[in-house]
Design an enzyme around this catalytic site. Structure first.
Site, PDB file in Angstrom:
ATOM      1  N   ASP A  99       0.811  -1.385   0.078  1.00 28.71           N
ATOM      2  CA  ASP A  99       0.000   0.066   0.054  1.00 28.71           C
ATOM      3  C   ASP A  99       0.948   1.138   0.008  1.00 28.71           C
ATOM      4  OD1 ASP A  99      -2.045   1.554  -0.006  1.00 28.71           O
ATOM      5  OD2 ASP A  99      -2.211   1.520   2.478  1.00 28.71           O
ATOM      6  N   ASP A 286      -2.203   5.906  -4.865  1.00 24.21           N
ATOM      7  CA  ASP A 286      -2.464   5.055  -3.638  1.00 24.21           C
ATOM      8  C   ASP A 286      -2.761   3.778  -4.355  1.00 24.21           C
ATOM      9  OD1 ASP A 286      -3.103   3.628  -1.437  1.00 24.21           O
ATOM     10  OD2 ASP A 286      -4.951   4.980  -1.157  1.00 24.21           O
TER      11      ASP A 286
END
Length: 505
Positions: A99, A286
């Site tokens: 992430d 992201d």
């Protein structure tokens, strides 16, 4: 069994085992991790949403001396792409999301006994690891509708064939969101900067570099958008795989350290400007979400163009009906758009609502119990309408046509709870949507920004654009998730503080 036959059998077994590994080490010192992919379903889409922007105070490690002013945004991980790591000696295996929108490594703890979701995932057992070191500092990590909590520990972490020694990570003992139950992953491995790391813990990637494993301080990401392919994608630590992109990367500098945050310019709907970001907006790149989140002002225009389901706002419609002519005349006369809503009495100079007898008698203000310093929906809608009309004026449309278009936008506002359903049969006729990055247009085709669940007549299509309104100075802000990253191979250059995009191959 002859010796030669046994030898051949051993070789075949070893070959099969090596072929099954989800990582490879290259001659250039880079390390590849193959990503698994979970295809979309309705529960995963329900979990995949951006919630809000919050100040991390009270959500960080319990440290009274922590005076950080970083701003965190909360998201619910839909975990479409994930890979395997191990922690401890002997190794304990976990599926994690790699992430770029967070910076901590966390996995469920064997001490997690009061959260149902912990019983559906692998749990770290410190007592069986010979390399475990106790830390014990409590922590909370913001997540979705609340937070997850636990404590920090230290152990060896294996990513691919690299063993990172003495890595600090969070053992989670309380998972406060039931949506974690539906995830195929056990935890998160954050690839953001230490600035936003909960407890200021050194991220895994930093330790990879410091312990001498990486020749190049880059991480590159390729997400395979072919739902029928066996490989979901690949993340390369310390290098770039030229097989996964076409042409050259366009590199732009990080605009604010913490997240992988860059500046984007105008967002184009077909060939037309959407207005709000033509002077520049921030964007967080992201890999931890599949969505593309952005200002309501633009997402509403996208919803209208692709005929996505939205909700009707009578506050919005009454604002245009009562003040549309005044806004039009103000823009035609050259008045500064930023003060139009103040001049007509819907916003104060600090952005809060000024009571207007005409509008208050027409509509009920659902936010009337909020603090008087909170911006009212009328002020918000007025500012959006100014942008909408201003954008249409640049396209030389007539007044009646523009006001009708804006009234229709008031019926397509993005629903913060439900996903926007799209007619699957009309996908091919939808416009391209492009982000301007580094003075270059990065377009998404309808097939790239529409999320399809199921096949054939039973298929349901959803728009991947959701609303996220962040006030200045942090906003307006976009979050470019996997719908964007699937279209563009991405290089996260830690050494030079750059992000690069090239067309995925």
């Amino acid at each position: 069994m002859s010796f030669n036959y046994k030898y051949l059998l051993i070789v075949l077994c070893l070959w099969t085992w090596f072929e099954s590994l989800a990582f490879t080490i290259s001659n250039d010192g880079s390390m590849r991790v193959t990503l698994k992919r979970r295809n979309f379903d309705t529960p995963s889409l329900s979990a995949a949403r951006i919630k809000e922007i919050v100040h991390p105070k009270g959500l960080r490690s319990i440290d009274k001396n922590d005076s950080s002013e970083n701003v965190l945004y909360l998201k619910n991980y839909d975990a479409q792409y994930f890979g395997e790591i191990s922690i401890g000696s002997p190794p304990q295996y976990f599926n994690v999301v790699f992430d770029t929108g967070s910076s901590n490594l966390w996995v469920p703890s064997s001490r997690c006994i009061f959260s149902i979701s912990c019983y559906f995932h692998s749990k770290y057992r410190s007592g069986i690891s010979s390399t475990y070191t106790q830390i014990g500092t409590p922590c909370k990590i913001p997540y979705g509708d609340g937070s997850i909590s636990g404590f920090f520990s230290q152990d060896n972490v294996k990513v691919g064939d690299i063993i990172i020694k003495d890595q600090e990570f969070a053992e989670i003992t309380l998972e406060g969101s039931s949506e974690l139950l539906s995830l195929p992953v056990d935890g998160i491995l954050g690839l953001g900067f230490q600035d936003i790391s909960i407890g200021k813990v050194t991220p895994v990637w930093y330790n990879m570099i410091e312990q001498g494993y990486m020749h190049q301080k880059v991480v590159s990401l390729w997400l395979n958008q072919d739902p029928m392919a066996n490989i979901g994608g690949e993340i390369v630590f310390g290098g770039i795989d030229i097989k996964h992109f076409r042409g050259d990367h366009t590199y732009v500098p990080i605009s604010q350290k913490g997240y992988w945050q860059i500046e984007v310019g105008d967002v184009l709907l077909g060939n037309n400007s959407t207005g709000l970001c033509d002077g520049g907006c921030a964007a967080i790149v992201d890999s931890g979400t599949s969505l593309i989140a952005g200002p309501t002002t633009i997402v509403t225009q996208i919803n209208h163009a692709i005929r996505a389901e939205g909700y009707v706002s009578y506050e919005c419609k009454n604002t245009i009906h009562h003040y549309g002519d005044s806004i039009w005349e103000s823009l035609i006369s050259g008045l500064n758009p930023e003060i139009i809503c103040v001049n007509i009495g819907l916003c104060s100079h600090n952005g809060s609502h000024i009571t207007d007898d005409v509008i208050e008698t027409v509509v009920h203000n659902e936010d009337q119990d909020e603090s008087s310093t909170t911006e009212s929906p009328f002020c918000s809608f007025c500012n959006m309408i100014v942008v909408w009309i201003q954008t249409q004026l640049k396209q030389s449309n007539l007044k009646d046509k523009i006001l009708k278009y804006v009234d229709e936008l008031c019926e397509r506002l993005p629903n913060p709870v439900r996903k926007s359903v799209i007619d699957c049969n009309s996908v091919s006729a939808m416009p391209h949507i492009a982000f301007t990055i580094g003075n270059k247009s990065f377009a998404l085709s309808p097939e790239q920004y529409i999320l399809r669940v199921g096949e054939g007549c039973s298929a349901i299509c959803y728009g991947s654009f959701v609303a996220l309104d962040v006030p200045t100075p942090q906003g307006p802000l976009w979050v470019l998730g996997n719908s964007f990253l699937g279209a563009y191979h991405t290089v996260f250059d830690y050494g030079n503080q750059l992000i690069g995009f090239a067309e995925s191959a």
